[in-house]
Design a protein around this motif. Structure first.
Motif, PDB file in Angstrom:
ATOM      1  N   LYS A 169     -16.190  14.286   7.384  1.00 41.74           N
ATOM      2  CA  LYS A 169     -16.635  12.374   7.871  1.00 41.74           C
ATOM      3  C   LYS A 169     -16.971  12.327   6.423  1.00 41.74           C
ATOM      4  CE  LYS A 169     -17.779  12.060  12.951  1.00 41.74           C
ATOM      5  NZ  LYS A 169     -18.528  11.571  13.731  1.00 41.74           N
ATOM      6  N   ASP A 195     -23.603   9.782  10.254  1.00 39.87           N
ATOM      7  CA  ASP A 195     -23.133   8.514  10.691  1.00 39.87           C
ATOM      8  C   ASP A 195     -22.948   7.541   9.894  1.00 39.87           C
ATOM      9  OD1 ASP A 195     -22.478   9.928  13.227  1.00 39.87           O
ATOM     10  OD2 ASP A 195     -23.706   9.760  14.405  1.00 39.87           O
ATOM     11  N   THR A 196     -25.053   6.994   9.272  1.00 38.38           N
ATOM     12  CA  THR A 196     -24.886   6.275   8.701  1.00 38.38           C
ATOM     13  C   THR A 196     -23.504   6.405   7.267  1.00 38.38           C
ATOM     14  OG1 THR A 196     -27.081   6.641   9.224  1.00 38.38           O
ATOM     15  CG2 THR A 196     -27.101   5.040   7.253  1.00 38.38           C
ATOM     16  N   LYS A 197     -23.330   7.358   6.687  1.00 38.91           N
ATOM     17  CA  LYS A 197     -22.583   7.229   5.483  1.00 38.91           C
ATOM     18  C   LYS A 197     -21.431   6.653   5.776  1.00 38.91           C
ATOM     19  CE  LYS A 197     -23.301   7.175   0.488  1.00 38.91           C
ATOM     20  NZ  LYS A 197     -24.468   6.570  -0.282  1.00 38.91           N
ATOM     21  N   ALA A 198     -21.203   7.338   7.023  1.00 41.84           N
ATOM     22  CA  ALA A 198     -19.896   7.037   7.101  1.00 41.84           C
ATOM     23  C   ALA A 198     -19.342   5.619   7.792  1.00 41.84           C
ATOM     24  CB  ALA A 198     -19.487   7.602   8.464  1.00 41.84           C
ATOM     25  N   LYS A 199     -20.275   5.282   7.861  1.00 44.39           N
ATOM     26  CA  LYS A 199     -20.315   3.665   8.183  1.00 44.39           C
ATOM     27  C   LYS A 199     -19.742   2.892   7.187  1.00 44.39           C
ATOM     28  CE  LYS A 199     -22.343  -0.324  10.846  1.00 44.39           C
ATOM     29  NZ  LYS A 199     -22.781  -0.745   9.737  1.00 44.39           N
ATOM     30  N   ALA A 200     -20.696   3.165   5.625  1.00 41.01           N
ATOM     31  CA  ALA A 200     -21.047   2.740   4.612  1.00 41.01           C
ATOM     32  C   ALA A 200     -19.305   2.801   4.251  1.00 41.01           C
ATOM     33  CB  ALA A 200     -22.139   3.088   3.574  1.00 41.01           C
ATOM     34  N   LYS A 256     -17.065   3.161   5.588  1.00 44.26           N
ATOM     35  CA  LYS A 256     -15.830   1.895   6.922  1.00 44.26           C
ATOM     36  C   LYS A 256     -15.619   1.384   6.156  1.00 44.26           C
ATOM     37  CE  LYS A 256     -14.143   1.032  11.286  1.00 44.26           C
ATOM     38  NZ  LYS A 256     -14.164  -0.144  11.059  1.00 44.26           N
ATOM     39  N   ASP A 257     -17.669   0.814   5.641  1.00 45.33           N
ATOM     40  CA  ASP A 257     -17.323  -0.926   5.356  1.00 45.33           C
ATOM     41  C   ASP A 257     -17.071  -0.891   3.901  1.00 45.33           C
ATOM     42  OD1 ASP A 257     -18.536  -1.381   7.948  1.00 45.33           O
ATOM     43  OD2 ASP A 257     -20.795  -1.008   6.634  1.00 45.33           O
TER      44      ASP A 257
END
Length: 407
Positions: free
Chosen positions: A122, A234-239, A241-242
């Motif tokens: 991820k 999870d936090t870095k994967a969201k960054a 995706k953003d």
């Protein structure tokens, strides 16, 4: 005598009653003092237990759940009423709904680390993504903490890759090509405790293999390093995706264009660049900044030199093409003349064929007076032109100098 005896008994009884009261008062005072000492001792014990419990929670940092703290004494079990008997002991087993439950420190949450290749993937960045984001203003903060599959060399003709974590972005002295763009940025990465700097062109687009992931996991365990947590992934994967869905502002677009122009050797439009330099030069002259004027003059000369050089290169190729075209055109015309000459000679030597259809031109039987007039006028004009030519020849012969033949 009877009265005096009764009064004596009454006086002794009253005195005994006073003594009894004094004794009971002294007993109550001693009881109160002993109770106060017991209370103070109980409070000190309770305070010591609380301090020990807090110290144990602070030292428990290995990520495992600490054992449940022992139940603390309730206040009402420690403090006793003055009216209770001395033989009443303190209760040592408080009820579950104790009033001091709110004072207990919360137990730490369980921290879960990643353990599979899919979880680490991820955070993997490919070379395509790095090429797309390399000129972004927030490129460094975005990629730091992510993982890449980096090529470290060859062994027995086979390329070797490692799982590496990005921890910094630096500028290298070399400008290199990354896909369709140019950049000078490099990535500082680490594999376990080994650290190195690589250019972005060595990053792979493929996912981690099982052997590469197990190699990285073994290296982390052998060096007693921490694995990324599931929450961090999870936090870095969201960054990430953003960043893929990010809508760029005008300021960010200007910064991207400026960053790209920094690595461009020649401008896209020499005329526009020259016009821009001339405008800046005019402003500098108006302000009186002569140092800037000299700098802009040097830039203008460099631009003219580059433009002339590119023009020569382009014209050189065009000249070569034009020379080839002219040569082919001359060769073609010579061949056509040769073919026509051969055809004419063959037609001349050919015997007449009485059965061949001949080309004929129809003649007009009815006279055309208008055509006759035009022919007459044309003949007169031709006659006049011939006379004028004769006159000019005579004048030239008169003006021609005589040549001495005897010499």
């Amino acid at each position: 005598a009877v009265v005096s005896t009764q009064s004596g008994h009454y006086g002794r009884g009253k005195k005994q009653e006073q003594e009894t009261k004094a004794i009971s008062r002294a007993q109550r005072v001693r009881k109160t003092q002993s109770d106060d000492k017991g209370k103070g001792k109980a409070i000190d014990e309770l305070r010591a237990k609380r301090e020990a419990h807090k110290a144990k929670l602070k030292t428990n940092t290995d990520g495992k759940r600490s054992p449940e703290p022992k139940a603390l004494l309730k206040t009402k079990d420690v403090y006793t009423d003055d009216e209770d008997d001395d033989d009443k002991s303190l209760s040592s087993s408080p009820s579950p709904d104790s009033d001091d439950e709110s004072d207990r420190a919360p137990s730490p949450q369980i921290v879960r680390n990643i353990s599979t290749k899919e979880q680490l993937s991820k955070l993997r960045l490919s070379r395509f993504k790095l090429e797309k984001w390399v000129h972004l203003p927030f490129f460094k903060s975005l990629v730091c903490g992510c993982f890449i599959r980096i090529g470290i060399g060859d062994k027995l003709g086979k390329k070797i890759y490692r799982v590496a974590e990005i921890y910094d972005v630096v500028e290298t002295p070399k400008i290199y090509t990354l896909g369709n763009i140019k950049t000078n940025k490099g990535l500082k990465v680490r594999h376990g405790i080994a650290e190195n700097m690589y250019r972005l062109e060595f990053v792979s687009n493929q996912d981690f293999t099982d052997s590469e992931f197990m190699k990285w996991k073994t290296t982390i365990e052998q060096n007693n390093l921490k694995f990324p947590t599931v929450k961090y992934v999870d936090t870095k994967a969201k960054a990430i995706k953003d960043a893929i869905d990010h809508e760029y502002t005008n300021e960010e677009i200007d910064q991207i264009v400026k960053e790209k122009e920094k690595f461009r050797k020649n401008p896209r439009n020499f005329a526009a660049k020259k016009s821009n330099i001339l405008a800046q030069k005019g402003l500098a002259e108006a302000v009186g900044d002569f140092a800037e004027v000299e700098k802009l003059k040097a830039d203008l000369e460099d631009l003219e030199t580059d433009a002339d050089r590119l023009s020569k290169v382009r014209n050189k190729s065009l000249t070569a093409i034009s020379y080839i075209n002219d040569k082919n055109r001359i060769r073609t015309s010579v061949r056509i003349e040769e073919v026509l000459r051969d055809e004419y000679a063959a037609e001349k030597d050919r015997a007449p064929n009485p059965f061949q259809r001949r080309k004929t031109v129809s003649s007009v039987v009815t006279p055309n007076y208008q055509m006759d007039d035009e022919k007459t006028k044309t003949a007169e004009l031709l006659k006049k032109l011939a006379e004028e030519r004769e006159k000019q020849k005579r004048k030239k012969s008169r003006l021609r100098p005589c040549v001495d033949t005897t010499a």
